[in-house]
Enzyme design. Structure first.
Site, mmCIF file in Angstrom:
data_model
loop_
_atom_site.group_PDB
_atom_site.id
_atom_site.type_symbol
_atom_site.label_atom_id
_atom_site.label_comp_id
_atom_site.label_asym_id
_atom_site.label_seq_id
_atom_site.Cartn_x
_atom_site.Cartn_y
_atom_site.Cartn_z
ATOM 1 N N ILE A 477 0.803 -1.230 0.174
ATOM 2 C CA ILE A 477 -0.013 -0.145 -0.197
ATOM 3 C C ILE A 477 0.810 1.226 -0.051
ATOM 4 C CG2 ILE A 477 -2.214 -1.170 0.931
ATOM 5 C CD1 ILE A 477 -1.224 -0.242 3.714
ATOM 6 N N ALA A 521 4.803 -6.525 7.826
ATOM 7 C CA ALA A 521 6.243 -6.984 7.872
ATOM 8 C C ALA A 521 6.575 -8.338 8.443
ATOM 9 C CB ALA A 521 6.993 -5.710 8.364
ATOM 10 N N ILE A 641 14.681 -3.195 12.380
ATOM 11 C CA ILE A 641 14.353 -2.119 11.318
ATOM 12 C C ILE A 641 14.822 -3.024 9.907
ATOM 13 C CG2 ILE A 641 14.606 0.056 10.012
ATOM 14 C CD1 ILE A 641 12.887 -0.195 12.651
ATOM 15 N N LYS A 645 15.587 2.728 4.837
ATOM 16 C CA LYS A 645 15.040 3.833 3.947
ATOM 17 C C LYS A 645 13.645 3.961 3.957
ATOM 18 C CE LYS A 645 16.388 5.793 -0.611
ATOM 19 N NZ LYS A 645 17.063 5.708 -1.791
ATOM 20 N N THR A 646 13.074 2.546 3.594
ATOM 21 C CA THR A 646 11.697 2.551 3.471
ATOM 22 C C THR A 646 10.845 2.853 4.701
ATOM 23 O OG1 THR A 646 11.548 0.199 3.720
ATOM 24 C CG2 THR A 646 11.585 1.148 1.307
ATOM 25 N N GLN A 650 8.110 5.590 5.970
ATOM 26 C CA GLN A 650 6.834 5.494 6.591
ATOM 27 C C GLN A 650 6.605 6.467 7.573
ATOM 28 O OE1 GLN A 650 3.999 3.191 6.083
ATOM 29 N NE2 GLN A 650 5.277 3.775 4.190
ATOM 30 N N GLY A 715 3.874 1.476 9.942
ATOM 31 C CA GLY A 715 2.682 2.159 9.093
ATOM 32 C C GLY A 715 1.851 3.175 10.031
ATOM 33 N N GLU A 716 1.719 2.911 11.240
ATOM 34 C CA GLU A 716 0.942 3.574 12.115
ATOM 35 C C GLU A 716 1.437 4.595 13.113
ATOM 36 O OE1 GLU A 716 -2.577 1.489 10.591
ATOM 37 O OE2 GLU A 716 -0.529 0.769 11.077
#
Length: 750
Positions: A477, A521, A641, A645-646, A650, A715-716
């Site tokens: 997403i 993940a 982690i 980078k990604t 987020q 994500g949150e």
């Protein structure tokens, strides 16, 4: 068999920064989205939205629309094909309790913007023009959309939503302790209703494959959810419905549930026996889910040093008339801070809107906002530094469940965040810091989110040319799932990342849960790891069985996979290539499908949460009331982690959404007509480039054993607490405490 990732030698991918493997497709336009897939004989549907918020349709005239050249059919409640009868069939995998909305079901209008017709034509422009010719007459009723006005009818939802923990039973004597406390604070807090507004609007392209079979490209965060919904509603077998969504142009939770355009597109395609696409307009994106309107009261009692003696957090949330939408709003207060006298309550009030929807960190954004502003108020009331106050009330256990945390590096978040930000230079007095004509404010807050894992499967195939394909049905997403799964697979089998292909968003792949909740993940990552480990073991067995094998009599746990080879750890001269091993084994491919799920034993013993500390600087033009967020430091404790980078991306995205919540985003309901009035991106304000300045992300080292990957999800957590930190900084700058967000100019100028 070992189920954790360990170093495979010099080829180490997990834990290092890599650009998105799907990036080139997205920036060159090769990536296709739900409303872009071509199909032969494709018809286009345009939704006619209702004109009232409550009542009934008394007449609907379609003749003029049907007379337009190129119009194929106009569907209404009067001529729609028959679908499933029972509510159960319409209840998707993440639906709250109740009776899910059914488009074109009957003449009843439940909310403003409800679809009342679908015009299908040979092209989009014709369908849109003809839709303007559909005439609808109504018998309108007075809508009730004000949560405050419905408070007298509030209720405790009788059926709880799956996966949503209700407030725990009170402990101690919150009322008595509050009355006896030397310091008392009790205030109301509100965060405005927000709409998700992803860049990609909701769309469904249904390809008619013949013999009743369809292929569907849907805007969804989990293709299995759409597949199950279609099969149940239309009485189809799952193998007759293939759903794909390889790319998603933003979801934020609005893509978790199948929305009404999917129902309409499938309905039309089956009825017409041809391919149909339905794409919603930006205006229509405001006609379904949103972050709910929640009214909160937080009451804190403390001693003179700020130690909590009583904590009460009450919430009243709006929901639709037809579903009891629920989220965790108040529990966070008792999770974050240690108090012996706690009472939490959460009730619903029905209003005449569509059902609210999960929106990034649902419940936590709302509940932590109120709590963290209240804690800042307590810090000022007791003369404590806001960080010191939180450390004084630091919780080592989740008292809502009576379990210690499996890991919690929040103290390090406070320390590292404060140091990076320069918190020690803060003058605590409001209005004491200035720069030119602007007031400068420094504020902080805490963030928290569940560290979740769901049952998930994944498949992997290694071919004789040394190429690996992995994947499952979950979606990317925008979080970087394609990339991190590629990294995990490459790490396990010691292959270059360019030799690994990840496939997602297809119901023909191994089944995985919807992409949400920050669990992808941990869930899909672990499943991919296990599938690749199974392949590694199988290929190792072939290598070991080779004539004169250098790996003969070597155990699996003594080898490493590196550079496309299997080598004895510490002795790279004793190695066999994966390709040679498969050749010797006379196979052209090795396949594995594995499943992974949460560790029930660990979950029974420990609580698992992600934590953060957010430090914010704002500058406020006192004359104009303009607030600028000039610096943010977000310190995150989220276990391992996988890709810094990604991961940073987020958190940045979450912080930007938090800035929107604090200063700009507000869906405005006109309670007289029951309609959201600013239903476009011209009047619904979101942060833009000029609003975003210096954002700094720190990943605090933390080891967690809640899942084999040791990850907690990102994500949150980036958005939780951010708006509160901004509100606290605004108070420090101006001396004005704003408890009703967003903080707009009118609330700051006298």
């Amino acid at each position: 068999m070992v189920t954790t990732i360990s170093s495979t030698g010099t080829d180490r991918y997990v834990g290092t920064a890599h650009s998105r493997v799907d990036g080139p497709a997205k920036v060159t336009g090769l990536a296709k989205y739900a409303g872009e897939f071509a199909a032969p004989d494709l018809a286009h549907g345009y939704v006619v939205s209702g004109g009232i918020a409550k009542g009934r349709i008394t007449a609907i005239e379609t003749a003029e629309a049907e007379a337009v050249p190129g119009v194929i059919k106009v569907f209404t409640h009067e001529n729609r094909p028959r679908t499933a009868w029972l509510d159960y069939n319409y209840r998707d995998a993440v639906a709250p309790p109740g009776s899910p909305f059914r488009a074109l079901y009957d003449d009843v209008i439940h909310y403003s913007g409800q679809p009342v017709a679908l015009v299908v034509a040979e092209d989009f422009e014709t369908a849109r023009h003809a839709a303007s010719l559909v005439k609808v007459a109504y018998a309108a009723e007075v809508p009730a959309t004000d949560v405050d006005a419905q408070a007298e009818f509030a209720y405790d939802p009788p059926k709880k939503r799956a996966g949503i923990k209700p407030p725990p039973q009170p402990w101690g004597d919150a009322t008595g302790a509050y009355e006896a406390a030397p310091v008392k604070l009790s205030n109301d807090y509100r965060l405005a209703v927000e709409h998700h507004n992803p860049m990609e609007p909701h769309a469904s392209t249904v390809v008619w494959d013949g013999n009743g079979r369809i292929t569907v490209y849907d805007k969804i965060q989990g293709v299995s959810n759409s597949q199950g919904y279609i099969a149940a509603v239309f009485g189809m077998k799952k193998d007759e419905v293939r759903v794909l969504n390889p790319y998603l142009g933003g979801g934020f939770g609005i893509g978790l549930r199948p929305q009404y355009q999917l129902f309409l597109a499938v309905m039309a395609a089956r009825d017409l026996e041809r391919s149909v696409r339905v794409t919603l307009t930006r205006d229509q994106m405001f006609t379904f889910g949103y972050r709910p309107d929640v009214r909160q009261r937080v009451s804190l009692g403390a001693d003179a040093a700020g130690n909590l003696q009583s904590l009460r957090h009450d919430a009243l949330s709006g929901t639709s008339r037809f579903e009891d939408y629920q989220e965790v709003v108040v529990n966070w207060s008792a999770i974050l801070y240690d108090c012996d006298n706690v009472a939490l309550s959460y009730k619903l009030a029905q209003i005449d809107t569509y059902t609210p929807a999960d929106m990034r960190a649902p419940g936590a954004v709302t509940g932590v906002l109120a709590l963290e502003i209240a804690m800042d108020e307590l810090a000022y009331a007791t003369g404590q530094d806001p960080v010191a106050l939180r450390l004084a009330n630091y919780s080592e256990r989740d008292r809502t469940e009576g379990k210690p945390f499996g890991s919690k590096a929040l103290r390090a978040c406070y320390a590292q965040g404060a140091e990076r930000f320069g918190w020690e230079r803060r003058n605590p007095e409001p209005r004491s810091m200035t720069e030119g004509r602007e007031l400068v404010g420094w504020g902080m807050a805490t963030g928290v989110w569940e560290a979740l894992m769901q049952q998930s499967s994944a498949q992997a195939t290694l071919t004789s040319d040394g190429k690996l394909v992995v994947g499952n049905s979950t979606g990317d997403i925008g979080t970087g799932t394609y990339t991190i799964l590629t990294q995990i697979a490459a790490e396990v089998l010691g292959l270059p990342m360019e030799d690994v292909t990840t496939k997602l968003g297809d119901t023909d792949l191994a089944e995985a849960p919807v992409a949400g909740g920050s669990w992808t993940a941990a869930s899909s990552g672990t499943a991919v790891m296990k599938a690749c480990r199974k392949i590694a073991a199988d290929v190792f067995a072939m290598a070991r069985a080779m004539d004169d094998s250098p790996l003969a009599n070597v155990d699996f746990d003594r080898v490493v996979f590196e550079g496309g080879r299997i080598a004895v750890a510490g002795d790279p001269s004793r190695s066999v290539s994966l390709v040679d091993a498969m050749t010797a084994g006379a196979v052209d491919k090795v396949e594995a499908t594995e499943s992974a799920g949460p560790d029930s034993g660990h979950a029974k013993e420990f609580a698992a949460y992600t934590h953060s500390a957010i430090f914010v600087e704002v500058k406020v033009d006192e004359d104009l009331g303009q607030v600028r967020v000039t610096r943010v430091v977000s310190a995150i404790a989220a276990g391992k982690i996988i890709n810094p980078k990604t991961a940073r991306s987020q958190i940045l995205g979450g912080v930007v959404m938090g800035i929107g919540s604090a200063l700009e985003e507000e869906s405005m309901l006109d309670h007289t007509i029951g309609r959201f009035m600013n239903h476009n991106l011209g009047e619904y304000h979101v942060p833009v480039n000029a609003d975003i300045q210096n954002l700094d992300v720190i990943f605090v080292e933390e080891e967690d054993k809640a899942n084999p990957m040791g990850v907690k999800g990102l994500g949150e957590i980036g958005i939780v607490g951010t708006a509160a930190a901004i509100a606290n900084a605004v108070f420090h700058a101006t001396g004005k405490r704003i408890r009703d967000l967003p903080i707009t100019v009118d609330k700051l100028i006298d």
